[in-house]
Design a protein around this motif. Structure first.
Motif, mmCIF file in Angstrom:
data_model
loop_
_atom_site.group_PDB
_atom_site.id
_atom_site.type_symbol
_atom_site.label_atom_id
_atom_site.label_comp_id
_atom_site.label_asym_id
_atom_site.label_seq_id
_atom_site.Cartn_x
_atom_site.Cartn_y
_atom_site.Cartn_z
ATOM 1 N N THR A 102 0.828 -1.231 0.094
ATOM 2 C CA THR A 102 0.059 -0.041 0.054
ATOM 3 C C THR A 102 0.991 1.275 -0.011
ATOM 4 O O THR A 102 0.720 2.157 -0.550
ATOM 5 C CB THR A 102 -0.865 -0.057 1.220
ATOM 6 N N PHE B 218 -9.378 4.662 7.272
ATOM 7 C CA PHE B 218 -7.901 4.847 7.324
ATOM 8 C C PHE B 218 -7.578 5.220 8.667
ATOM 9 O O PHE B 218 -6.637 6.312 8.507
ATOM 10 C CB PHE B 218 -7.554 5.821 6.020
ATOM 11 N N ASN C 220 -3.110 0.607 8.136
ATOM 12 C CA ASN C 220 -3.583 1.191 6.862
ATOM 13 C C ASN C 220 -4.999 1.311 7.113
ATOM 14 O O ASN C 220 -5.705 2.413 7.080
ATOM 15 C CB ASN C 220 -3.237 0.615 5.742
#
Ligand SMILES: Cc1cc2nc3c(=O)[nH]c(=O)nc-3n(C[C@H](O)[C@H](O)[C@H](O)COP(=O)(O)OP(=O)(O)OC[C@H]3O[C@@H](n4cnc5c(N)ncnc54)[C@H](O)[C@@H]3O)c2cc1C
Ligand code: FES
Ligand code: FES
Lengths: 161, 262
Positions: free
Chosen positions: B32, B147, B112
């Motif tokens: 990511t 997030f 994340n």
């Protein structure tokens, strides 16, 4: 810049890299090993797949510095010692598993990782394993067929489409 | 990408020390973070790679708990949790594709907290404990919305501890282009009740479907939730599926997970 040393296709290689230098960039631009392709540069297409310590990884989504001390295998090391195509490469040729060839290095490296893990995969296992490898040309059918053939399975029943 | 340095510490203590300087960020599997850096959406001065920290890699069981090191890859979880916690191994084996699973880590996924990621559903759906470099956080307190998590700057997820359920299953309705979940549901049955966690669906990130938990705790069958419905308020709406479709999928995937687990 930091110095990295790794084994690539069995040969020890060193170079100076920045933190942000991708493994793919190190291979292609520093070592001029352009067999590893960059299709998307966004971790989607799998054209850049190489093996790091025996595992298939996307070399556009790993830093060269992270491969310090690792064993890296690329498409350039896949042919047999006498330069002839290895069994997977030969099967891609025999079964028309490529058209433009852009995805092929990644396909061959993914296929090699699959067959090491699972020497006799079913067709659906092959398709599932190739989820991260995109081909814009072939429609996948002959790639799957080539990998099945490379695993020593009879593919005469898999009709060409 | 902007320029940065990479450090590769060997211990959690050294990693935490390296993260103590300004604009340092942990690097897990990079699956990511590297795409994010390429888009110049992050500009760290230093990345601290965690994959070489041996104490953060591995899968072990102890007294009904499964402990996974924060830098353990999805592929390792898929292989090594298969006998002790097949529901979790199954989830790990369907994240992304093989190359992503060979790099991506559980710690990176939970840090994340992508609203469509798979591991958050397992952590919340089992009531797991997120173990960091300085404390333990219950999953119920950890996820704070899309997030967003309870993690502080410089804090590293060193391990995750899952209570192993009697039965569990994860059902992912695949968004085939991204390979993330359009909607994913993790169902876990314990002797004292059932937990149901949903990912991919809500604008607020992963959540527990408490009505279904109550119904399934009384009767662990897909029929038990047939009378329930999920509100489309606050559901994600995008070109892949609108809010009402996602709300519908939550119930369908919950039913499938219960049937697969039972
Ligand atoms: C093609 C593709 C398909 C994918 N499909 C899925 C899917 O189906 N389901 C799914 O859930 N995910 C999916 N992912 C995401 C994947 O699972 C990532 O690996 C994961 O989200 C991030 O983990 P990482 O280890 O790569 O973290 P990184 O990318 O290295 O880091 C992500 C963030 O977490 C931080 N971080 C990393 N490790 C830690 C730690 N131990 N402690 C604290 N902070 C940390 C970093 O600083 C960064 O902010 C996919 C990714 C790709 C590229
Ligand atoms: S170039 Fe690496 S995945 Fe496409
Ligand atoms: S042969 Fe052209 S992309 Fe696959």
């Amino acid at each position: 810049m930091t110095k990295v040393t790794m084994k690539i296709n069995g040969k020890e290689v060193s170079g100076e890299v920045e933190g942000r230098t991708l493994l793919a960039t190190f291979l292609r631009e520093d070592l001029h090993m352009t067999g590893t392709h960059i299709g998307c540069d966004t971790s989607q297409c799998g054209a850049c797949v190489v093996h790091v310590n025996g595992k298939a990884v996307k070399s556009c989504t790993m830093f060269a510095a992270e491969a310090e001390g690792a064993d890296v295998a690329t498409i350039e090391g896949q042919a047999n010692a006498d330069g002839s195509l290895n069994v997977i490469q030969q099967a891609f040729q025999d079964h028309h598993g490529l058209q433009c060839g852009f995805c092929t290095p990644g396909m061959v490296m993914s296929a090699a990782a699959l067959l090491k893990e699972n020497p006799k995969p079913t067709e659906s296992e092959v398709r599932a394993y190739l989820e991260g490898n995109i081909c814009r040309c072939t429609g996948y059918h002959n790639i799957v067929k080539a990998i099945m053939a490379a695993s020593g399975q009879d593919v005469s029943a898999i009709a060409a489409e | 990408m902007y320029a940065f340095d990479i450090e590769r510490p060997k211990s959690v203590a050294d990693a935490v020390a390296a993260l103590g300087t300004e604009d340092a960020m942990p690097l897990g599997g990079g699956q990511t973070l590297i795409p994010t850096l390429k888009q110049r959406l992050a500009s760290p001065a230093k990345l601290v790679s965690l994959t070489g920290v041996e104490e953060m890699v591995g899968v072990s069981t102890d007294h009904g708990m499964l402990r996974i090191g924060g830098a353990t890859t999805h592929a390792t979880v898929a292989a090594e949790a298969a006998s002790s916690f097949p529901g979790l191994a199954g989830l790990a084996s369907h994240i992304g594709d093989p190359a992503v699973r060979n790099r991506g880590t559980i710690g990176g996924s939970l840090a994340n907290n992508d609203p469509a990621a798979c591991y958050p559903a397992a952590a919340l759906g089992t009531g797991a404990t997120i173990i960091t470099s300085n404390r333990e956080i219950a999953a119920d307190d950890y996820f704070e919305g899309m997030f967003t998590t309870a993690l502080h700057e410089g804090e590293v997820i060193t391990a995750v501890s899952f209570p192993i359920p009697e039965k569990a299953n994860y059902q992912k309705f695949l968004q085939p282009a991204s390979r993330f979940a359009l909607v994913g549901v993790f169902v876990a049955k314990y002797s004292d009740g059932v937990r149901v966690a949903v990912t991919g669906a809500s604008n607020n990130g992963v959540f527990r479907w408490e009505e279904a938990e109550a119904a399934l705790s009384a009767d662990f069958s897909a029929d038990a939730i047939s009378g329930l419905s999920v509100s489309a308020d606050d559901m994600i709406s995008d070109l892949h599926g609108d809010a009402a479709y996602r709300a519908h999928l939550v119930k369908v995937m919950t039913g499938r997970a219960v049937t697969a687990a039972a």
